[in-house]
Scaffold this motif. Structure first.
Motif, short mmCIF file in Angstrom:
data_model
loop_
_atom_site.label_atom_id
_atom_site.label_comp_id
_atom_site.label_asym_id
_atom_site.label_seq_id
_atom_site.Cartn_x
_atom_site.Cartn_y
_atom_site.Cartn_z
N ALA A 1 0.88 -1.14 -0.04
CA ALA A 1 -0.15 0.06 -0.07
C ALA A 1 0.85 1.18 -0.03
O ALA A 1 0.56 2.20 -0.42
CB ALA A 1 -0.81 -0.01 1.27
N SER B 1 -6.65 -7.35 2.35
CA SER B 1 -5.89 -6.38 2.89
C SER B 1 -5.33 -6.90 4.26
O SER B 1 -6.00 -7.37 5.33
CB SER B 1 -6.96 -5.36 3.56
OG SER B 1 -6.43 -4.16 4.41
N LEU C 1 -3.89 -5.87 6.77
CA LEU C 1 -3.51 -4.75 7.43
C LEU C 1 -4.61 -5.17 8.66
O LEU C 1 -5.66 -5.68 8.80
CB LEU C 1 -4.12 -3.40 7.01
CG LEU C 1 -3.26 -3.02 5.65
CD1 LEU C 1 -4.09 -1.78 4.71
CD2 LEU C 1 -1.84 -2.54 5.98
N ASP D 1 -8.36 -0.03 9.91
CA ASP D 1 -8.77 1.22 8.98
C ASP D 1 -7.49 2.15 9.08
O ASP D 1 -7.10 2.47 10.38
CB ASP D 1 -10.10 1.59 9.10
CG ASP D 1 -11.02 0.77 8.44
OD1 ASP D 1 -10.87 0.60 7.29
OD2 ASP D 1 -12.17 0.56 8.91
N HIS E 1 -5.08 1.38 4.28
CA HIS E 1 -6.35 0.76 3.69
C HIS E 1 -7.18 1.70 2.74
O HIS E 1 -7.81 1.00 1.83
CB HIS E 1 -7.04 0.30 4.93
CG HIS E 1 -8.33 -0.68 4.59
ND1 HIS E 1 -8.20 -1.78 3.93
CD2 HIS E 1 -9.60 -0.18 4.21
CE1 HIS E 1 -9.28 -2.50 3.68
NE2 HIS E 1 -10.23 -1.39 3.74
N SER E 2 -7.20 2.99 3.03
CA SER E 2 -8.11 3.67 2.08
C SER E 2 -7.53 3.79 0.82
O SER E 2 -8.41 4.02 -0.11
CB SER E 2 -8.07 5.25 2.76
OG SER E 2 -6.70 5.98 2.79
N LEU F 1 -6.78 1.34 -1.06
CA LEU F 1 -7.12 0.21 -1.70
C LEU F 1 -8.02 0.34 -2.61
O LEU F 1 -8.20 -0.08 -3.75
CB LEU F 1 -7.25 -1.20 -0.78
CG LEU F 1 -6.13 -1.79 -0.52
CD1 LEU F 1 -5.06 -0.94 0.36
CD2 LEU F 1 -6.49 -3.03 0.61
N VAL G 1 -12.63 -5.38 -2.59
CA VAL G 1 -11.60 -4.71 -1.52
C VAL G 1 -12.10 -5.42 -0.11
O VAL G 1 -13.17 -5.01 0.40
CB VAL G 1 -11.57 -3.10 -1.49
CG1 VAL G 1 -10.71 -2.81 -0.14
CG2 VAL G 1 -11.02 -2.70 -2.76
N PRO H 1 -10.02 -4.73 6.52
CA PRO H 1 -8.70 -5.04 7.42
C PRO H 1 -9.21 -6.10 8.23
O PRO H 1 -10.30 -6.49 8.68
CB PRO H 1 -8.45 -3.86 8.26
CG PRO H 1 -9.18 -2.95 7.56
CD PRO H 1 -10.39 -3.47 6.90
#
Length: 238
Positions: A154, A185, A187, A190, A194-195, A197, A205, A208
């Protein structure tokens, strides 16, 4: 006995709340206090938290998905800065087969289909050990989805010592004939990473890992393993 959950940190209030909720869930399972510290972006830092409880044996659980620089360098540095002498630091949460299964669960929940090309998206690291652990997770997820999983960052490293950006991997997959692309994700919460993606051009998508049951179990397991490996330090056995 207190557990200190150490996370990366984010300016996204949803991500901050998720870490707090994770600490509360772990505290309910362990039936002991669980506090939170952050290594970046916001406070309190692990050193600041530890300095307020120097007389209390503490287990530090790094809430990270691999053993990169934050785990191997930042967490020990913060412990040393705190002056706390009764601290046990556990292994991070990942890699773990349980996390791979949790990733599959998140994919299914987001609408993943069997013929989707799956891309495992991590934050980004220059750490070679972290790269190896990421490949382990990608291989484990590949076995679960039934096809090879690509890897993307990312936030790609500036010197290129890592994997390409998620948008680059998505574009290559399209050029190779992928009909649909699903982003997994890798991760914890948030936040900014992540945003990104949602702007990569994928069809799916996944969320997380967040408060998935596997994450809560792993935090509790790391905490309990610390008791088993250092009973003289913490004064109890499990």
């Amino acid at each position: 006995m207190t557990t200190l959950l150490v996370a990366h940190g984010t300016r996204n209030p949803l991500g901050v709340r998720m870490i707090g909720d994770l600490a509360a869930a772990v505290a309910d399972v362990l039936d002991e206090p669980v506090r939170v510290g952050f290594v970046d972006v916001l406070g309190p830092t692990p050193a600041e938290v530890l300095s307020t409880m120097r007389d209390e044996p503490t287990v530090v659980v790094p809430a990270f998905l691999s053993s990169g620089m934050h785990v191997r360098v930042d967490v020990p540095r913060y412990v040393a800065e705190s002056g706390h002498e009764r601290v046990t630091v556990t292994s991070p949460l990942g890699p773990s087969p349980e996390l791979a299964r949790a990733l599959l669960c998140r994919l299914v929940g987001a609408g993943w289909q069997r013929d989707d090309h799956v891309v495992l998206v991590a934050a980004g690291t220059r750490d070679l050990r972290g790269h190896g652990e990421l490949r382990y997770t990608a291989a484990a997820l590949s076995a679960l989805v039934g096809s090879r999983v690509s890897i993307a960052f990312a936030a790609p490293t500036r010197d290129g010592s890592g994997y390409p950006s998620v948008s680059e991997v998505v574009a290559r997959a399209r050029q190779s004939g992928a009909r649909r692309i699903a982003l997994s994700s890798y991760l914890l919460a948030d936040g900014l990473f992540h945003s990104r993606l949602y702007d990569a051009g994928a069809d799916v998508v996944a969320a997380p890992l967040g408060l998935h049951a596997a994450v809560i179990r792993l935090v509790c397991r790391r905490r309990r393993e610390a008791v088993l490996t250092a009973p003289a330090l913490v004064g109890v056995t499990s």
